[in-house]
Structures are given as structure tokens and as C-alpha cells.
Write a protein that holds these residues in place. Structure first.
Motif, PDB file in Angstrom:
ATOM      1  N   SER A   1      -9.044   2.316   0.353  1.00 28.90           N
ATOM      2  CA  SER A   1      -8.530   1.083   0.942  1.00 28.90           C
ATOM      3  C   SER A   1      -7.743   0.228  -0.048  1.00 28.90           C
ATOM      4  N   MET A   2      -8.010   0.391  -1.354  1.00 27.79           N
ATOM      5  CA  MET A   2      -7.322  -0.426  -2.348  1.00 27.79           C
ATOM      6  C   MET A   2      -6.280   0.360  -3.136  1.00 27.79           C
ATOM      7  N   ALA A   3      -5.979   1.588  -2.716  1.00 30.74           N
ATOM      8  CA  ALA A   3      -4.960   2.391  -3.398  1.00 30.74           C
ATOM      9  C   ALA A   3      -3.579   1.810  -3.125  1.00 30.74           C
ATOM     10  N   LEU A   4      -2.758   1.706  -4.191  1.00 28.48           N
ATOM     11  CA  LEU A   4      -1.423   1.121  -4.060  1.00 28.48           C
ATOM     12  C   LEU A   4      -0.319   2.054  -4.545  1.00 28.48           C
ATOM     13  N   GLY A   5      -0.656   3.281  -4.848  1.00 32.31           N
ATOM     14  CA  GLY A   5       0.353   4.222  -5.327  1.00 32.31           C
ATOM     15  C   GLY A   5      -0.196   5.092  -6.432  1.00 32.31           C
ATOM     16  N   VAL A   6       0.687   5.762  -7.162  1.00 30.81           N
ATOM     17  CA  VAL A   6       0.277   6.667  -8.232  1.00 30.81           C
ATOM     18  C   VAL A   6      -0.455   5.887  -9.330  1.00 30.81           C
ATOM     19  N   ARG A   7      -1.713   6.212  -9.538  1.00 33.23           N
ATOM     20  CA  ARG A   7      -2.560   5.583 -10.558  1.00 33.23           C
ATOM     21  C   ARG A   7      -2.501   4.054 -10.484  1.00 33.23           C
ATOM     22  N   THR A   8      -2.306   3.536  -9.302  1.00 32.39           N
ATOM     23  CA  THR A   8      -2.242   2.087  -9.096  1.00 32.39           C
ATOM     24  C   THR A   8      -3.220   1.697  -8.012  1.00 32.39           C
ATOM     25  N   TRP A   9      -3.914   0.617  -8.259  1.00 37.82           N
ATOM     26  CA  TRP A   9      -5.037   0.220  -7.408  1.00 37.82           C
ATOM     27  C   TRP A   9      -5.121  -1.301  -7.411  1.00 37.82           C
ATOM     28  N   GLY A  10      -5.633  -1.878  -6.377  1.00 38.88           N
ATOM     29  CA  GLY A  10      -5.822  -3.315  -6.384  1.00 38.88           C
ATOM     30  C   GLY A  10      -5.817  -3.944  -5.015  1.00 38.88           C
ATOM     31  N   GLU A  11      -5.598  -5.234  -5.031  1.00 38.11           N
ATOM     32  CA  GLU A  11      -5.674  -6.013  -3.797  1.00 38.11           C
ATOM     33  C   GLU A  11      -4.796  -7.245  -3.976  1.00 38.11           C
ATOM     34  N   THR A  12      -3.764  -7.357  -3.159  1.00 38.01           N
ATOM     35  CA  THR A  12      -2.878  -8.510  -3.237  1.00 38.01           C
ATOM     36  C   THR A  12      -2.925  -9.280  -1.932  1.00 38.01           C
ATOM     37  N   ARG A  13      -2.605 -10.555  -2.026  1.00 35.91           N
ATOM     38  CA  ARG A  13      -2.638 -11.422  -0.843  1.00 35.91           C
ATOM     39  C   ARG A  13      -1.212 -11.824  -0.480  1.00 35.91           C
ATOM     40  N   PRO A  14      -0.950 -12.000   0.806  1.00 34.28           N
ATOM     41  CA  PRO A  14       0.382 -12.420   1.238  1.00 34.28           C
ATOM     42  C   PRO A  14       0.804 -13.714   0.534  1.00 34.28           C
ATOM     43  N   GLY A  15       2.038 -13.735   0.079  1.00 33.40           N
ATOM     44  CA  GLY A  15       2.536 -14.939  -0.582  1.00 33.40           C
ATOM     45  C   GLY A  15       2.318 -14.968  -2.081  1.00 33.40           C
TER      46      GLY A  15
ATOM     47  N   SER B   1      -3.940  -1.811 -12.443  1.00 32.41           N
ATOM     48  CA  SER B   1      -4.597  -2.624 -11.415  1.00 32.41           C
ATOM     49  C   SER B   1      -3.755  -3.860 -11.109  1.00 32.41           C
ATOM     50  N   VAL B   2      -3.531  -4.122  -9.839  1.00 35.88           N
ATOM     51  CA  VAL B   2      -2.743  -5.272  -9.386  1.00 35.88           C
ATOM     52  C   VAL B   2      -3.666  -6.138  -8.533  1.00 35.88           C
ATOM     53  N   LEU B   3      -3.911  -7.377  -8.967  1.00 33.31           N
ATOM     54  CA  LEU B   3      -4.955  -8.186  -8.346  1.00 33.31           C
ATOM     55  C   LEU B   3      -4.498  -9.628  -8.160  1.00 33.31           C
ATOM     56  N   SER B   4      -4.711 -10.140  -6.960  1.00 34.97           N
ATOM     57  CA  SER B   4      -4.396 -11.539  -6.680  1.00 34.97           C
ATOM     58  C   SER B   4      -5.576 -12.428  -7.062  1.00 34.97           C
ATOM     59  N   THR B   5      -5.274 -13.610  -7.582  1.00 29.91           N
ATOM     60  CA  THR B   5      -6.288 -14.586  -7.947  1.00 29.91           C
ATOM     61  C   THR B   5      -6.957 -15.165  -6.691  1.00 29.91           C
ATOM     62  N   PRO B   6      -8.259 -15.394  -6.706  1.00 28.06           N
ATOM     63  CA  PRO B   6      -9.206 -15.078  -7.771  1.00 28.06           C
ATOM     64  C   PRO B   6      -9.667 -13.625  -7.695  1.00 28.06           C
ATOM     65  N   TRP B   7      -9.999 -13.050  -8.855  1.00 26.38           N
ATOM     66  CA  TRP B   7     -10.509 -11.690  -8.872  1.00 26.38           C
ATOM     67  C   TRP B   7     -11.495 -11.523 -10.032  1.00 26.38           C
ATOM     68  N   ALA B   8     -12.388 -10.584  -9.880  1.00 25.19           N
ATOM     69  CA  ALA B   8     -13.369 -10.282 -10.928  1.00 25.19           C
ATOM     70  C   ALA B   8     -13.931  -8.890 -10.673  1.00 25.19           C
ATOM     71  N   LEU B   9     -14.009  -8.093 -11.727  1.00 26.87           N
ATOM     72  CA  LEU B   9     -14.529  -6.733 -11.634  1.00 26.87           C
ATOM     73  C   LEU B   9     -15.741  -6.595 -12.546  1.00 26.87           C
TER      74      LEU B   9
END
Length: 344
Positions: free
Chosen positions: A103-117, A21-29
């Protein structure tokens, strides 16, 4: 087979859900998947694990956290961050009731949400066991809700984390098996550390006793043998009364009661194999025939072997009578809420 080997043989991944999981701050699951066991480690950044009703723990890169289900918990970059994504049963992720898997898929077994910058988002690696193993279930029942082993305790585990981080994004043939085995090795490493710690159940210390330890190994190695207390005592070189007294004091029940529970635990596992008849299972674990096994199984577990062979209960639900040898045949007392092992 020593006692710990028999117990640690339980957690065996079969198509475990491994995710980066690749996540930009702030995040919470918010994790409400009811999975029996999950492992979490940070590859970059830090995360707070906040178990419901338990002590929050900060997890840093390389720390290994085991989370025992089915209780829910929150993982976040900060204790004050409010979760907006919920992970439900089957690892279905949603926001406001809408699936975000695509919508949050980022590749093979990779998921998350990143912000520009954001040049350095948090990177988290998780492995989730989707089913329970019969013997492993009884060990899990004694685990704390959250068990954390700090980074640097074992260089082998540090290497395994790096391997898992590399393998998780690959799509080679047989990759699922590779991930399962790496996850197993990491989990067993954490469990071994816990079993050696003062927080582990006291009955586990019996396996290191100079008399009871060898007796336990004999029972585990050959459960089908027609054991008596006298025969077991002769094998370990003590008197019958001395073995019975010492075994009961350390393990919590007499040798033959322990053996009966162990045989039924093994039978419960073997019965999951459709290739084995009930009679074959009975012979392997020391019962004369299918009727004898069925009678004992029904008496202790409240269901017949045939009923046990039906599809397993949903993750997080324990089978009737799933007691560890050394404890009454009833649901085990829950483990402590949070345990952080010593760093060295």
C-alpha cells in the motif's frame, strides 16, 4: 595491509536493503529490524534520530548517520511525533500489525506516504546491512550506537550521496551490485572519519606509531609466516625487549598474542568459504594443520571450525569470542551511545 584496512574491509554489502522513503509531515518510524549496521541520510527535509537510551540527533540534508544494531530507535520529523509504522526484522513494515509494503510502495526502491497538497515531503535514503562480516563485527562492537558525520566534511562523500540517490530508483541489470558498492564507500568514509577522531578506541592509534605501526602491517600482510618477537623486532629495526614493551603498551597485548587473535579472525572469515577445506584455511593463517587450527579455535571461541561453518547467527548476535586483536577474547564493551563528528 595496515590495521585500519583490515578492519574497514569488514563492512561489505551483499544485497543490502537500500530504500528511498518519501514522507509527508508529520511522520515517525519505529526501527526494530535488529540489523547490524544502517546508514541514513536526508535528501530533503530534516529528521530526528532518537536511539533508545541515547542522545537524540537532528540530521539535515547531506549528513550521514550510521546506526549500529541491534538496538531499536525511532526516526521522525519531530521529537514529539509518535511512530505509527514499525520496521521489523527482514525490513517488514507494518502499521497496527498489518503489512504496508504494497500500500505504501511508490516505485523502484521507493516507499512512503504523501498527502495531497504537500509539495515538499521529507525524502530519506537508507541502506541496511543484513549480515555481518567477521572482522567487521569486532569493529562494529566498538562503534557508538549512533555516529553522525555532518555534510560538507568530504566533497567525495557528498558526490556519493548524490550518486546513490540517483541509482536507487533505477532498475538496470546489476543494479544491486552498484548500490552495494556505493553504500560501502559511504560507510567506509564515515568510519575513517571516526577512526581519526578522539572518540575512537585508543588502541587504534598504535597503527600510526613509528615502531608499532610497521610491526602491525607486517603481521597483517603475512600472518602465516612463523613470526617470533625477535624476527619482528629485526624487521622494524628495534630490540626484542623494546618492541615487546612498546607494542604491549600501545596495543594492549604482546605481539604474539595479537598475532594469534588476528590469525583466528582471518580463519573465521575464510571458514565461511565452502570451497576451502579447514586444512587450507589453517595453512593460509599460519597453523601447521587442521588439528592445530581446530584446537586453537575451540580454545578461544568455544566452538569448532565445523560448528562455525554452520549458518551464521541472526543479525545482531555476535559470535563467541569475537574480540578485536588487542582485547580479551570476549564480547567487546559497547561503544558510546551517540557521537557527532566535528564539521571540519
Amino acid at each position: 595491509m595496515d590495521t585500519l584496512t583490515g578492519l574497514l574491509d569488514g563492512p561489505k554489502a551483499r544485497g543490502a536493503f537500500v530504500l528511498r522513503s518519501v514522507l509527508s509531515t508529520p511522520w515517525a518510524l519505529r526501527i526494530e529490524d535488529r540489523a547490524p549496521l544502517s546508514l541514513l541520510t536526508m535528501l530533503d527535509g530534516e529528521a530526528w534520530i532518537l536511539p533508545d537510551g541515547g542522545q537524540p540527533v537532528l540530521v539535515r540534508p547531506g549528513d550521514l548517520a550510521l546506526l549500529r544494531g541491534p538496538e531499536a530507535y525511532t526516526v521522525a520529523d519531530d521529537r514529539g511525533s509518535e511512530p505509527d509504522i514499525v520496521v521489523g526484522p527482514g525490513q517488514i513494515c507494518s502499521r497496527d500489525g498489518v503489512s504496508v509494503a504494497t500500500s505504501m510502495a511508490l516505485g523502484v526502491r521507493t516507499w512512503g506516504e504523501t498527502r495531497p497538497g504537500d509539495e515538499r515531503p521529507s525524502v530519506m535514503l537508507t541502506g541496511t546491512y543484513l549480515a555481518e562480516h567477521e572482522i567487521g563485527r569486532r569493529l562494529l562492537a566498538h562503534l557508538p550506537t549512533l555516529l553522525v558525520r555532518p555534510a560538507g566534511v568530504d566533497t567525495t562523500e557528498d558526490t556519493l550521496v548524490r550518486l546513490l540517490a540517483t541509482e536507487v530508483t533505477r532498475a538496470d541489470p546489476g543494479q544491486e551490485v552498484v548500490l552495494d558498492r556505493l553504500l560501502d564507500l559511504l560507510v567506509v568514509g564515515v568510519l575513517r572519519g571516526w577512526l581519526a577522531a578522539p572518540e575512537a578506541p585508543g588502541w587504534l592509534r598504535a597503527q600510526s606509531d613509528e615502531v608499532v605501526g610497521p610491526a602491525l602491517r607486517l603481521l597483517h600482510d603475512d600472518p602465516a609466516r612463523p613470526w617470533t618477537v625477535a624476527a619482528l623486532a629485526a624487521e622494524v629495526g628495534v630490540s626484542r625487549a623494546g618492541l615487546a614493551r612498546r607494542f604491549t603498551a600501545l596495543v594492549g597485548e604482546p605481539p604474539m598474542a595479537y598475532l594469534a587473535n588476528w590469525r583466528l579472525a582471518m580463519a573465521a572469515d575464510l571458514l565461511r568459504d565452502p570451497e576451502l577445506t579447514i586444512a587450507a584455511v589453517a595453512r593460509r593463517v599460519g597453523y601447521g594443520d587442521a588439528f592445530a587450527l581446530s584446537t586453537a579455535f575451540k580454545r578461544v571461541r568455544g566452538i569448532t571450525p565445523q560448528e562455525h561453518r554452520r549458518p551464521a547467527a541472526p543479525a545482531g548476535e555476535s559470535a563467541a569470542g569475537a574480540a578485536l586483536p588487542g582485547e580479551p577474547a570476549q564480547p567487546a564493551r559497547p561503544g558510546p551511545a551517540t557521537v557527532v563528528l566535528a564539521a571540519g
